[in-house]
Design an enzyme around this catalytic site. Structure first.
Site, mmCIF file in Angstrom:
data_model
loop_
_atom_site.group_PDB
_atom_site.id
_atom_site.type_symbol
_atom_site.label_atom_id
_atom_site.label_comp_id
_atom_site.label_asym_id
_atom_site.label_seq_id
_atom_site.Cartn_x
_atom_site.Cartn_y
_atom_site.Cartn_z
ATOM 1 N N GLY A 47 0.837 -1.183 0.000
ATOM 2 C CA GLY A 47 0.000 0.000 0.000
ATOM 3 C C GLY A 47 0.874 1.236 0.000
ATOM 4 O O GLY A 47 2.094 1.155 0.163
ATOM 5 N N GLN A 52 3.258 9.984 1.345
ATOM 6 C CA GLN A 52 4.541 9.333 1.062
ATOM 7 C C GLN A 52 5.143 9.800 -0.254
ATOM 8 O O GLN A 52 6.348 9.680 -0.450
ATOM 9 C CB GLN A 52 4.384 7.814 1.049
ATOM 10 C CG GLN A 52 4.126 7.242 2.430
ATOM 11 C CD GLN A 52 3.987 5.754 2.368
ATOM 12 O OE1 GLN A 52 2.915 5.225 2.134
ATOM 13 N NE2 GLN A 52 5.106 5.061 2.572
ATOM 14 N N CYS A 100 7.827 -0.604 5.622
ATOM 15 C CA CYS A 100 7.235 0.600 5.047
ATOM 16 C C CYS A 100 8.153 1.150 3.967
ATOM 17 O O CYS A 100 9.381 1.158 4.128
ATOM 18 C CB CYS A 100 7.043 1.644 6.144
ATOM 19 S SG CYS A 100 6.281 3.181 5.594
ATOM 20 N N LEU A 101 7.561 1.622 2.896
ATOM 21 C CA LEU A 101 8.348 2.213 1.812
ATOM 22 C C LEU A 101 9.089 3.466 2.274
ATOM 23 O O LEU A 101 10.110 3.823 1.701
ATOM 24 C CB LEU A 101 7.443 2.537 0.622
ATOM 25 C CG LEU A 101 6.697 1.348 0.004
ATOM 26 C CD1 LEU A 101 5.782 1.818 -1.114
ATOM 27 C CD2 LEU A 101 7.665 0.282 -0.477
ATOM 28 N N HIS A 142 -2.144 0.583 8.846
ATOM 29 C CA HIS A 142 -0.810 1.118 8.561
ATOM 30 C C HIS A 142 -0.893 2.309 7.607
ATOM 31 O O HIS A 142 -0.295 3.353 7.849
ATOM 32 C CB HIS A 142 0.065 0.007 7.962
ATOM 33 C CG HIS A 142 1.414 0.453 7.517
ATOM 34 N ND1 HIS A 142 2.562 0.104 8.193
ATOM 35 C CD2 HIS A 142 1.815 1.214 6.465
ATOM 36 C CE1 HIS A 142 3.601 0.642 7.570
ATOM 37 N NE2 HIS A 142 3.176 1.314 6.516
ATOM 38 N N GLU A 143 -1.648 2.142 6.519
ATOM 39 C CA GLU A 143 -1.736 3.212 5.526
ATOM 40 C C GLU A 143 -2.454 4.442 6.073
ATOM 41 O O GLU A 143 -2.029 5.574 5.841
ATOM 42 C CB GLU A 143 -2.409 2.712 4.242
ATOM 43 C CG GLU A 143 -1.643 1.623 3.521
ATOM 44 C CD GLU A 143 -0.183 1.950 3.247
ATOM 45 O OE1 GLU A 143 0.167 3.142 3.085
ATOM 46 O OE2 GLU A 143 0.619 1.009 3.211
ATOM 47 N N HIS A 146 -0.438 6.888 8.108
ATOM 48 C CA HIS A 146 0.322 7.903 7.346
ATOM 49 C C HIS A 146 -0.463 9.214 7.219
ATOM 50 O O HIS A 146 0.134 10.291 7.190
ATOM 51 C CB HIS A 146 0.650 7.393 5.940
ATOM 52 C CG HIS A 146 1.788 6.440 5.881
ATOM 53 N ND1 HIS A 146 3.086 6.810 6.141
ATOM 54 C CD2 HIS A 146 1.826 5.126 5.573
ATOM 55 C CE1 HIS A 146 3.879 5.770 5.999
ATOM 56 N NE2 HIS A 146 3.138 4.718 5.667
#
Length: 177
Positions: A47, A52, A100-101, A142-143, A146
Site C-alpha cells: 500500500g 509518502q 514501510c516504503l 498502517h496506511e 500515514h
C-alpha cells in the site's frame, strides 16, 4: 503517470495530518492515484499513502496479490480509499511484522486491532464500508496512520523488535494471514 520519489522517515510532511479531499472525480485526483499506484507497484509495496509521495491529502491505496515482500499473507483486494475512518470492531489486538516504503530495509513488530471497519470513498465519491480482519486490517491501519502523521516505528512497543530486515532474519516469523 509516473513513479514518484518516496519520502523517508524524518521528512516533515510525513509528520503532518493530511487534508481531506473535497473534490472527487477530478483529473488531479486521478493523476495522484495513478502515480501512487505506479510507485507502489514499482517497489512491491502492499500500500501507499499520498503523503509518502509528497501530497498531503487523505488518500491511500492498497493491494496484496502474490507480492514477493509478503509471501505468506492472504490476498487483499485493490482498494482506493479516500477520507478514511477506521473503527476497531473489538479490543482484540495482534502483533505482526511491518515494513514501510518510507522506512526502507527495516521491520518492526507492531500491535494492531485484529478486526476493523473502514469507511471512506472511492475515486468517484461512492461510499466504501468494509469490515475486515487479519492482514487486510493491518494494511489499512498502517496506511491510514500515514494520513495522521504516524509511521509504524512509533507503534513498536519494544525496540528490540525493530531493526534491519537482513539483521533480524529468522526472528521475523511469517506475517499472519
Amino acid at each position: 503517470m509516473a513513479v514518484q520519489p518516496v519520502l523517508k522517515m524524518g521528512h516533515p510532511l510525513l509528520r503532518q495530518v493530511a487534508s481531506a479531499v473535497t473534490r472527487f472525480s477530478s483529473d488531479e485526483l486521478a493523476t495522484l492515484i495513478a502515480d501512487m499506484d505506479d510507485t507502489m507497484r514499482s517497489l512491491n509495496g502492499a500500500g501507499i499513502a499520498a503523503p509518502q509521495i509528497g501530497v498531503s491529502l487523505r488518500v491511500v491505496i492498497f493491494e496484496v496479490a502474490e507480492n514477493p515482500r509478503y509471501p505468506h499473507v492472504a490476498a487483499v483486494p485493490y482498494t482506493i480509499l479516500i477520507n478514511p475512518v477506521i473503527t476497531a470492531l473489538d479490543a482484540e489486538e495482534e502483533e505482526g511484522w511491518e515494513g514501510c516504503l518510507s522506512v526502507p530495509g527495516m521491520r518492526g513488530l507492531v500491535p494492531r486491532a485484529r478486526r476493523v471497519r473502514y469507511q471512506g470513498f472511492d475515486l468517484s465519491g461512492a461510499p466504501i464500508d468494509r469490515a475486515v480482519e487479519g492482514f487486510h486490517a493491518r494494511v489499512v491501519q498502517h496506511e491510514v496512520d500515514h494520513l495522521d502523521g504516524i509511521l509504524y516505528p512509533q507503534r513498536v512497543r519494544n525496540l528490540q523488535d525493530f531493526g534491519f530486515e537482513d539483521a533480524l532474519g529468522e526472528l521475523m516469523s511469517p506475517m499472519p494471514d
